[in-house]
Design a protein around this motif. Structure first.
Motif, short mmCIF file in Angstrom:
data_model
loop_
_atom_site.label_atom_id
_atom_site.label_comp_id
_atom_site.label_asym_id
_atom_site.label_seq_id
_atom_site.Cartn_x
_atom_site.Cartn_y
_atom_site.Cartn_z
N VAL A 218 0.37 -0.93 -0.17
CA VAL A 218 0.09 -0.32 0.27
C VAL A 218 0.86 1.39 0.08
CG1 VAL A 218 -1.51 1.45 1.56
CG2 VAL A 218 -1.91 -1.33 0.77
N GLU A 219 1.55 1.91 0.87
CA GLU A 219 2.47 2.31 0.78
C GLU A 219 3.47 2.85 -0.23
OE1 GLU A 219 6.39 4.05 2.89
OE2 GLU A 219 5.80 2.50 4.08
N ARG A 220 3.59 1.56 -1.46
CA ARG A 220 4.06 1.60 -2.85
C ARG A 220 3.35 2.61 -3.84
NH1 ARG A 220 7.82 -3.67 -2.92
NH2 ARG A 220 9.58 -3.40 -1.39
N ALA A 221 1.81 1.72 -3.30
CA ALA A 221 1.07 2.13 -4.67
C ALA A 221 0.83 4.24 -4.11
CB ALA A 221 0.44 1.51 -4.36
N ARG A 222 0.62 3.57 -3.09
CA ARG A 222 0.78 5.84 -2.59
C ARG A 222 2.00 6.47 -3.44
NH1 ARG A 222 -0.05 4.70 1.98
NH2 ARG A 222 1.38 5.12 2.94
N ALA B 64 2.27 8.90 -5.69
CA ALA B 64 2.05 10.62 -4.95
C ALA B 64 3.28 11.09 -6.55
CB ALA B 64 3.08 11.26 -3.88
N ASP B 65 4.08 10.05 -6.03
CA ASP B 65 5.83 10.35 -7.83
C ASP B 65 4.82 10.89 -9.22
OD1 ASP B 65 7.05 9.96 -5.90
OD2 ASP B 65 7.69 7.34 -6.66
N ILE C 91 2.86 16.68 -11.58
CA ILE C 91 1.84 17.82 -12.34
C ILE C 91 1.38 18.78 -11.73
CG2 ILE C 91 -0.57 17.79 -12.97
CD1 ILE C 91 -0.55 14.17 -13.53
N TRP C 92 1.93 18.56 -10.33
CA TRP C 92 1.55 19.44 -9.18
C TRP C 92 2.50 20.84 -9.21
CZ3 TRP C 92 1.17 15.31 -4.57
CH2 TRP C 92 -0.47 15.03 -5.46
#
Length: 288
Positions: free
Chosen positions: A38-42, A46-47, A52-53
């Protein structure tokens, strides 16, 4: 065909909520089962969104910078105008000061004025507040071979603080001008009127006993007076502040709540208390 499509839509609508609930529970179970995944997916999400941000923030940051630059430019123009006006006033004061300096030098030559010598002073560190006989006093660390004497005048880098009242072998105590036992002869620089500054254990001493017809005014500068030979003339003390009832108080230049180092001046003014009592004279009749 129309009936099938409507039924299909209704079925899909009924299945949407259970599917979302199942997906949510599945995500929760997956997070409990494997936190790393889950942390890797999150972090992967984000990466992916970070560029884009960043791209979206650039025009926003540029617009903010432009607005800030315009605001700074307006403030700089106002500051420039204020500094020019202040510079013009200072030039006027400079010319007046030079004129007064020349006039003062001429008068001194005419009266054969003898300038006073520079007073000696000792620097000591404040190590404690309060204590002793007085409510508003500070204790100084003076060292084993100090030259501190009773009656010396204590000043910080801004103005008068008080006077030395007690001296030990390695320390000394200074009575602050705010103590209720403090009585200092002062002078108002504006009209040269004399008064007495009386401590009240507060932050602002009071002014009393000024001549009739010359009451202290708001903003008058207060300095020491040589009345009673207790202080030299002209040591800076503070400015007059009137209370709501019109009573004059003195807002001190010295920062009594931030005292760290004090300079103890020995002005050798007549009337200052002797550092040691005179020895007792023997009785000529032999009595003790």
């Amino acid at each position: 065909m129309i009936r099938i499509s409507i039924q299909l839509r209704q079925s899909l609508a009924r299945l949407t909520l259970p599917v979302l609930i199942a997906a949510a529970f599945g995500t929760m179970l997956l997070g409990k089962a494997d936190v790393v995944v889950v942390e890797r997916a999150r972090m992967g999400l984000a990466d992916a969104l970070a560029p884009i941000w960043s791209a979206l923030q650039r025009p926003v940051a540029a617009a903010r910078a432009a607005v800030r630059d315009l605001s700074d430019l307006a403030e700089l123009r106002q500051e420039n105008a204020r500094l020019r006006e202040e510079n013009a006033r200072l030039l006027g004061w400079q010319n007046l000061a030079r004129t007064l300096e020349a006039e003062n030098a001429l008068l001194r030559r005419q009266v054969a004025f003898v300038p006073e010598g520079s007073p000696g002073f000792t620097t000591a560190r404040v190590v404690a507040d309060g204590g002793g006989t007085y409510a508003r006093a500070v204790l100084l660390s003076a060292g084993p071979h100090h030259l501190v004497r009773k009656g010396q005048v204590a000043l910080d880098d801004r103005g008068l603080v008080g006077r030395v009242t007690e001296v030990g072998s390695r320390s000394a105590r200074v009575l602050l001008v705010t103590d209720m036992n403090s009585r200092i002869p002062v002078m108002l620089e504006g009209n040269r009127a004399r008064a007495i500054m009386v401590g009240n254990n507060g932050s602002r001493p009071r002014l009393l006993h000024w001549p009739p017809g010359t009451p202290p005014q708001e903003g008058d500068r207060v300095v020491t007076s040589a009345e009673a030979n207790a202080f030299p003339t002209g040591l800076p003390i503070g400015v007059v502040r009137l209370t709501g009832t019109g009573a004059p108080e003195v807002e001190l230049f010295a920062r009594l709540d931030r005292l760290e180092m004090l300079r103890l001046f020995d002005y050798a003014v007549n009337g200052l208390p002797s550092p040691d009592p005179p020895p007792a004279r023997p009785d000529p009749r032999g009595k003790k």
